[in-house]
Write a protein that holds these residues in place. Structure first.
Motif, mmCIF file in Angstrom:
data_model
loop_
_atom_site.group_PDB
_atom_site.id
_atom_site.type_symbol
_atom_site.label_atom_id
_atom_site.label_comp_id
_atom_site.label_asym_id
_atom_site.label_seq_id
_atom_site.Cartn_x
_atom_site.Cartn_y
_atom_site.Cartn_z
ATOM 1 N N SER A 191 0.810 -1.220 0.000
ATOM 2 C CA SER A 191 0.000 0.000 0.000
ATOM 3 C C SER A 191 0.843 1.270 0.000
ATOM 4 O O SER A 191 0.351 2.345 -0.356
ATOM 5 C CB SER A 191 -0.924 0.020 1.224
ATOM 6 N N LYS A 208 -7.346 -7.062 2.747
ATOM 7 C CA LYS A 208 -7.945 -7.061 1.412
ATOM 8 C C LYS A 208 -9.324 -7.711 1.483
ATOM 9 O O LYS A 208 -9.581 -8.558 2.337
ATOM 10 C CB LYS A 208 -7.042 -7.807 0.424
ATOM 11 N N ILE A 232 -9.626 -6.182 -3.355
ATOM 12 C CA ILE A 232 -9.581 -4.739 -3.139
ATOM 13 C C ILE A 232 -8.812 -4.432 -1.850
ATOM 14 O O ILE A 232 -9.086 -5.028 -0.799
ATOM 15 C CB ILE A 232 -11.006 -4.155 -3.042
ATOM 16 N N LYS A 233 -7.882 -3.506 -1.927
ATOM 17 C CA LYS A 233 -7.131 -3.087 -0.745
ATOM 18 C C LYS A 233 -8.027 -2.185 0.109
ATOM 19 O O LYS A 233 -8.405 -1.095 -0.327
ATOM 20 C CB LYS A 233 -5.856 -2.345 -1.148
ATOM 21 N N ILE A 234 -8.338 -2.650 1.316
ATOM 22 C CA ILE A 234 -9.235 -1.888 2.194
ATOM 23 C C ILE A 234 -8.443 -0.963 3.115
ATOM 24 O O ILE A 234 -8.669 0.245 3.143
ATOM 25 C CB ILE A 234 -10.118 -2.824 3.042
ATOM 26 N N TYR A 235 -7.529 -1.531 3.880
ATOM 27 C CA TYR A 235 -6.700 -0.715 4.765
ATOM 28 C C TYR A 235 -5.384 -1.414 5.071
ATOM 29 O O TYR A 235 -5.298 -2.643 5.043
ATOM 30 C CB TYR A 235 -7.429 -0.371 6.070
ATOM 31 N N TYR A 268 -8.722 2.250 0.620
ATOM 32 C CA TYR A 268 -9.803 2.246 -0.372
ATOM 33 C C TYR A 268 -10.553 3.580 -0.344
ATOM 34 O O TYR A 268 -11.048 4.013 0.704
ATOM 35 C CB TYR A 268 -10.749 1.090 -0.070
ATOM 36 N N SER A 269 -10.673 4.215 -1.488
ATOM 37 C CA SER A 269 -11.257 5.559 -1.558
ATOM 38 C C SER A 269 -12.772 5.579 -1.385
ATOM 39 O O SER A 269 -13.342 6.606 -1.011
ATOM 40 C CB SER A 269 -10.878 6.227 -2.889
ATOM 41 N N LEU A 311 -14.584 3.809 0.774
ATOM 42 C CA LEU A 311 -14.993 3.185 2.036
ATOM 43 C C LEU A 311 -15.909 4.104 2.843
ATOM 44 O O LEU A 311 -15.671 5.304 2.956
ATOM 45 C CB LEU A 311 -13.758 2.835 2.861
ATOM 46 N N PRO A 368 -8.906 8.134 2.015
ATOM 47 C CA PRO A 368 -7.596 7.479 2.124
ATOM 48 C C PRO A 368 -6.670 8.252 3.062
ATOM 49 O O PRO A 368 -6.536 9.468 2.947
ATOM 50 C CB PRO A 368 -7.083 7.513 0.676
#
Length: 261
Positions: A72, A93, A101-104, A153-154, A156, A200
């Motif tokens: 990230s 993810k 998807i990359k969440i945090y 993730y933008s 979220l 983000p």
């Protein structure tokens, strides 16, 4: 200023000789100007290169470097203001439409001295590699641990975060106890307003405090404080249990445990 013959002579050992008898009358030694040692007011002399310990002999603390979660690019401080040390970084993810998807990104921090006391006492001799029992000891304890989440993730929303944690905690509780406890799982994010904007770089901090108290902060604001041993265990289990959010992060944490011996 250039060194003169007189300077060199003045720095050499001077011996005064009685001309007739050849007997030395007195001798004076003067050190090289660059290494000259001056006595203190009380007649004592400090050794060359020795630090002045009039301040109590305190030594500046060596800074702990930051660590970057490579997938990230998020950087985590190596040490928090309260003294907790970074033990591992990882990435959460989520599979959406067949894509990961990359969440945090997250960093796991711990009270190093308490953790060392716990593990070395419970395990005794260091194993060759981290064991399931070592992770479980950490999960079941009340040693101070904080998991810092940094949103990647933008798109979220707070509702999505709440749902994600409800699922993760629910699964962890089921593995730990064999049953569900939906009422308990909803407490960790239950009071976080849906109006909170998560862009983000936004942070969420989940801290296990001594006495099995789980405290959650969103953007620095406390949104829940729950006293529950099961909830504390389940929260840490999500990261260090049998099916962790990031296996590499769990392994890094295990390696840090071995370094405590």
């Amino acid at each position: 200023m250039p060194t003169t013959v007189e300077d060199v002579t003045a720095k050499a050992e001077m011996v005064e000789i009685e001309p007739k008898s050849g007997v030395a009358l007195k001798s004076t030694t003067v050190g090289h100007k660059g290494n000259e040692v001056e006595p203190n007011g009380d007649g004592s002399v400090e050794k060359e290169g020795e630090e002045n310990k009039k301040d109590g002999g305190k030594v500046d603390e060596v800074p702990v470097p930051d660590e970057v979660e490579t997938k990230s690019g998020i950087s985590f401080p190596g040490k928090l203001d309260d003294g907790k040390l970074l033990k591992a970084v990882g990435l959460r993810k989520k599979s959406m439409l067949g894509m990961g998807i990359k969440i945090y990104a997250f960093g796991i921090y711990a009270d190093n001295e308490k953790l060392k006391e716990l593990v070395t006492t419970k395990v005794g001799k260091a194993p060759s590699k981290p064991t399931k029992d070592m992770y479980q000891i950490v999960v079941d304890s009340d040693v101070g641990i904080m998991v810092q989440l940094v949103i990647v993730y933008s798109g979220l929303t707070m509702n999505m975060v709440r749902k994600n944690f409800d699922e993760g905690l629910g699964s962890a509780i089921k593995k730990l106890t064999g049953g569900k406890n939906e009422e308990l799982t909803k407490k960790i994010m239950g009071e976080a307003s849906d109006e909170i904007k998560l862009t983000p770089g936004s942070t969420i901090e989940i801290s296990r405090l001594p006495g099995y108290i789980l405290q959650t902060k969103v953007m620095g604001e406390i949104v829940s404080t729950v006293e529950s041993e099961l909830l504390c265990r389940a929260c840490i289990y999500m990261y260090l249990g049998e099916d962790p959010f990031d296996k590499e992060a769990k392994e890094k944490f295990g390696t840090s445990l071995l370094s405590l011996f």
